[in-house]
Design an enzyme around this catalytic site. Structure first.
Site, PDB file in Angstrom:
ATOM      1  N   ALA A   1     -14.711 -19.941 -21.319  1.00 54.58           N
ATOM      2  CA  ALA A   1     -14.481 -18.692 -20.576  1.00 54.58           C
ATOM      3  C   ALA A   1     -14.830 -18.788 -19.106  1.00 54.58           C
ATOM      4  O   ALA A   1     -14.417 -17.933 -18.326  1.00 54.58           O
ATOM      5  CB  ALA A   1     -15.274 -17.553 -21.225  1.00 54.58           C
TER       6      ALA A   1
ATOM      7  N   ASP B   1     -11.071 -22.561 -15.375  1.00 57.47           N
ATOM      8  CA  ASP B   1     -10.035 -22.103 -14.453  1.00 57.47           C
ATOM      9  C   ASP B   1      -8.988 -21.233 -15.157  1.00 57.47           C
ATOM     10  O   ASP B   1      -8.604 -20.188 -14.641  1.00 57.47           O
ATOM     11  CB  ASP B   1      -9.374 -23.318 -13.798  1.00 57.47           C
ATOM     12  CG  ASP B   1      -8.437 -22.923 -12.671  1.00 57.47           C
ATOM     13  OD1 ASP B   1      -8.920 -22.354 -11.676  1.00 57.47           O
ATOM     14  OD2 ASP B   1      -7.223 -23.161 -12.791  1.00 57.47           O
TER      15      ASP B   1
ATOM     16  N   ALA C   1      -9.149 -19.438 -17.918  1.00 56.22           N
ATOM     17  CA  ALA C   1      -9.691 -18.134 -18.325  1.00 56.22           C
ATOM     18  C   ALA C   1      -9.813 -17.199 -17.132  1.00 56.22           C
ATOM     19  O   ALA C   1      -9.473 -16.008 -17.210  1.00 56.22           O
ATOM     20  CB  ALA C   1     -11.041 -18.312 -19.003  1.00 56.22           C
TER      21      ALA C   1
ATOM     22  N   HIS D   1       3.171 -21.186 -22.495  1.00 54.37           N
ATOM     23  CA  HIS D   1       3.376 -19.976 -21.706  1.00 54.37           C
ATOM     24  C   HIS D   1       4.841 -19.767 -21.319  1.00 54.37           C
ATOM     25  O   HIS D   1       5.244 -18.642 -21.027  1.00 54.37           O
ATOM     26  CB  HIS D   1       2.488 -19.990 -20.464  1.00 54.37           C
ATOM     27  CG  HIS D   1       2.903 -20.963 -19.406  1.00 54.37           C
ATOM     28  ND1 HIS D   1       2.517 -22.285 -19.418  1.00 54.37           N
ATOM     29  CD2 HIS D   1       3.681 -20.812 -18.302  1.00 54.37           C
ATOM     30  CE1 HIS D   1       3.030 -22.896 -18.374  1.00 54.37           C
ATOM     31  NE2 HIS D   1       3.735 -22.039 -17.671  1.00 54.37           N
TER      32      HIS D   1
ATOM     33  N   LYS E   1       7.683 -15.880 -21.172  1.00 55.55           N
ATOM     34  CA  LYS E   1       8.424 -15.335 -20.033  1.00 55.55           C
ATOM     35  C   LYS E   1       9.511 -14.377 -20.514  1.00 55.55           C
ATOM     36  O   LYS E   1      10.206 -14.627 -21.493  1.00 55.55           O
ATOM     37  CB  LYS E   1       9.030 -16.473 -19.205  1.00 55.55           C
ATOM     38  CG  LYS E   1       7.980 -17.312 -18.485  1.00 55.55           C
ATOM     39  CD  LYS E   1       8.627 -18.398 -17.657  1.00 55.55           C
ATOM     40  CE  LYS E   1       7.574 -19.204 -16.895  1.00 55.55           C
ATOM     41  NZ  LYS E   1       6.884 -18.403 -15.877  1.00 55.55           N
TER      42      LYS E   1
ATOM     43  N   HIS F   1       7.748 -27.836 -22.690  1.00 56.36           N
ATOM     44  CA  HIS F   1       8.404 -26.709 -22.025  1.00 56.36           C
ATOM     45  C   HIS F   1       9.929 -26.811 -22.086  1.00 56.36           C
ATOM     46  O   HIS F   1      10.610 -25.872 -22.528  1.00 56.36           O
ATOM     47  CB  HIS F   1       7.969 -26.636 -20.556  1.00 56.36           C
ATOM     48  CG  HIS F   1       6.525 -26.340 -20.360  1.00 56.36           C
ATOM     49  ND1 HIS F   1       5.798 -25.564 -21.236  1.00 56.36           N
ATOM     50  CD2 HIS F   1       5.656 -26.698 -19.380  1.00 56.36           C
ATOM     51  CE1 HIS F   1       4.556 -25.470 -20.806  1.00 56.36           C
ATOM     52  NE2 HIS F   1       4.446 -26.146 -19.696  1.00 56.36           N
TER      53      HIS F   1
END
Length: 487
Positions: free
Chosen positions: A18, A21, A23, A178, A182, A240
């Site tokens: 936590a 970077d 977090a 991630h 999107k 990705h």
């Protein structure tokens, strides 16, 4: 249009790492934003777990500063900042020992969703999972979130999956990418499967080729040593770009269900043909303008790791036979741009000589920096003087078309809320990760055996000339990478 916010159930979320970077930049600012729009119940609890010698107040002070730095427009004006900080707790935990685990267990509550976000090195996934199990902190309903890299090759991916499955069922494991959070990526599924217009055209009969580009204008400064162990293939293509390829090429699932969607994605990966070395162009950026080269940033003057890769990929099934997918990603390119470009075939008979050989129709799905969808068409140029044709675009930029309140949320925000909801649709399944590595490994081992160095290319370019030739040989051209600065 006003976005509809659907609150999630109360939860206990433990963030391991936590004070790191990720977090501070993404996870906690994302949670704070969801709180300000009313999606997080105030009774939820967010627990930071790390090795740092902090108490709860020092941790809250650190996160307050992070929110003011990374979410200033919200944090500086929000009257809810103090309430959000009150939701934060902190436990100093020794991942390899027993310190802190009893205190962490005491903070967990019955009757709420329990999730664990492992923002730590993959080498700690199995250790932390075992501690959560041994100390009876994780329950059969708990969820565990892990960040990439999901292995370095097939063997390590299989070992990583085995470590996770030793203490958690596959239905509890959320492998986060991630890119899948999107807005435009999800809109690709809506575009394909919620509209009758596109499905009859979504095949090799009507689509000439597909280009998937993820370009970055920054280099690997500051993380060159880490990046040099992976390169563009492992860092971007295997995860990705593979996800974008799967969502573009997959068959319609029988229902919008996590496993039904992921079943179709796995089928795409398993249908990928082996890629010949002649269909791959690897590059490495040079020094220019007083800035160092990739090798300078990696700290290795003899590095053969690629900072750029382009390749032609073929899918061996009925829908896509004869339609290549061109993948391209790299550092220090002309601009920051991520997009999927679906290029349609020419009309079977062109009655306008001036347009002969010109591909006028293209569907462009932009992921960043300006999320949206563009459809390129050919129309008559207005005015007298004969039939003059021109290209125009039907453009939907989400921020413009749907209004400020519907501006896409950060990918991490959406994905963390999906974890709390128990929705795995946008997360990678274990067999999907392993299938991707099974395809990527022979490509990587092929050039490692030949010891062929990457081709050099200039910063702020589109990559090495060999990448352009990859398309030119097929009578095609890459779409231009626009000049956009990284944010």
């Amino acid at each position: 249009m006003v976005s509809r916010v659907i609150p999630v159930d109360p939860f206990d979320l433990v963030i391991f790492g936590a004070t790191g970077d990720l977090a501070r930049r993404k996870i906690l600012p994302g949670l704070f934003h969801r709180f300000t729009v009313g999606q997080l119940p105030e009774t939820s609890r967010i627990v930071g777990a790390a090795r740092s010698e902090l108490d709860a107040e020092a941790f809250r002070s650190m996160i307050r500063e992070s929110l003011l730095e990374f979410a200033p427009n919200i944090a500086a004006e929000s009257k809810l900042l103090a309430q959000f900080l009150d939701m934060l707790h902190y436990v100093r935990v020794d991942a390899g020992g027993d310190a802190g685990w009893a205190e962490l267990k005491d903070l967990m509550r019955a009757g709420v969703v329990r999730a664990f976000y492992l923002s730590v090195s993959p080498s700690l996934f199995g250790t932390i999972g075992g501690k959560l199990h041994d100390h009876a902190i994780a329950t059969p309903e708990s969820r565990i979130v892990v960040e990439k890299p999901f292995g370095h090759d097939l063997e390590t991916a299989q070992a990583l999956n085995a470590d996770l499955r030793a203490n958690f069922d596959e239905s509890q494991i959320y492998r986060i990418d991630h890119y899948l959070g999107k807005e435009t990526v999800q809109n690709l599924m809506a575009l394909r499967f919620a509209n009758a217009l596109w499905e009859p055209l979504w095949n090799s009969t009507h689509i000439d080729h597909v280009q998937i580009t993820v370009a970055e204008s920054l280099g690997v400064e500051g993380r060159g040593e880490y990046y040099d162990r992976s390169g563009a293939m492992r860092d971007m293509v295997q995860n990705h770009l593979m996800q974008l390829l799967c969502l573009t090429a997959m068959e319609p699932p029988s229902r919008f269900d996590p496993n039904a969607v992921r079943d179709e994605k796995v089928k795409v990966i398993e249908a990928l043909e082996p890629v010949a070395q002649k269909d791959i162009a690897r590059g490495q950026y040079r020094a220019a303008g007083g800035e160092g080269s990739y090798r300078d940033h990696a700290g290795d003057p003899d590095s053969r790791t690629e900072s750029f890769i382009a390749m032609k990929v073929k899918i061996a099934n009925w829908r896509w036979a004869g339609t290549p997918f061109y993948l391209r990603t790299g550092k220090k390119l002309r601009g920051r741009s991520s997009e999927i470009a679906v290029i349609f075939r020419d009309p079977p008979h062109m009655i306008f000589p001036a347009m002969e050989g010109h591909k006028g129709n293209a569907l462009i799905i932009r992921l960043q920096p300006d999320e949206g969808i563009t459809l390129r068409n050919t129309i008559k140029d207005p005015g007298p003087g004969g039939m003059r044709l021109a290209e125009v675009s039907l453009d939907m930029t989400f921020a413009d078309a749907l209004g400020e309140e519907a501006t896409p949320q950060d990918a991490y925000e959406r994905l963390i809320m999906d974890v709390i909801r128990g929705d795995q649709t946008l997360f990678m399944r274990g067999d999907e990760v392993e299938a991707a590595w099974a395809w990527a490994d022979p490509i990587i081992y092929g050039w490692e055996e030949t010891r062929q160095p990457p081709y050099p290319y200039d910063p702020a370019s589109s990559g090495p000339e060999e990448a352009l030739m990859l398309m030119h040989r097929d009578g095609r051209r890459w779409r231009e990478i626009t000049r956009k600065d990284d944010k």
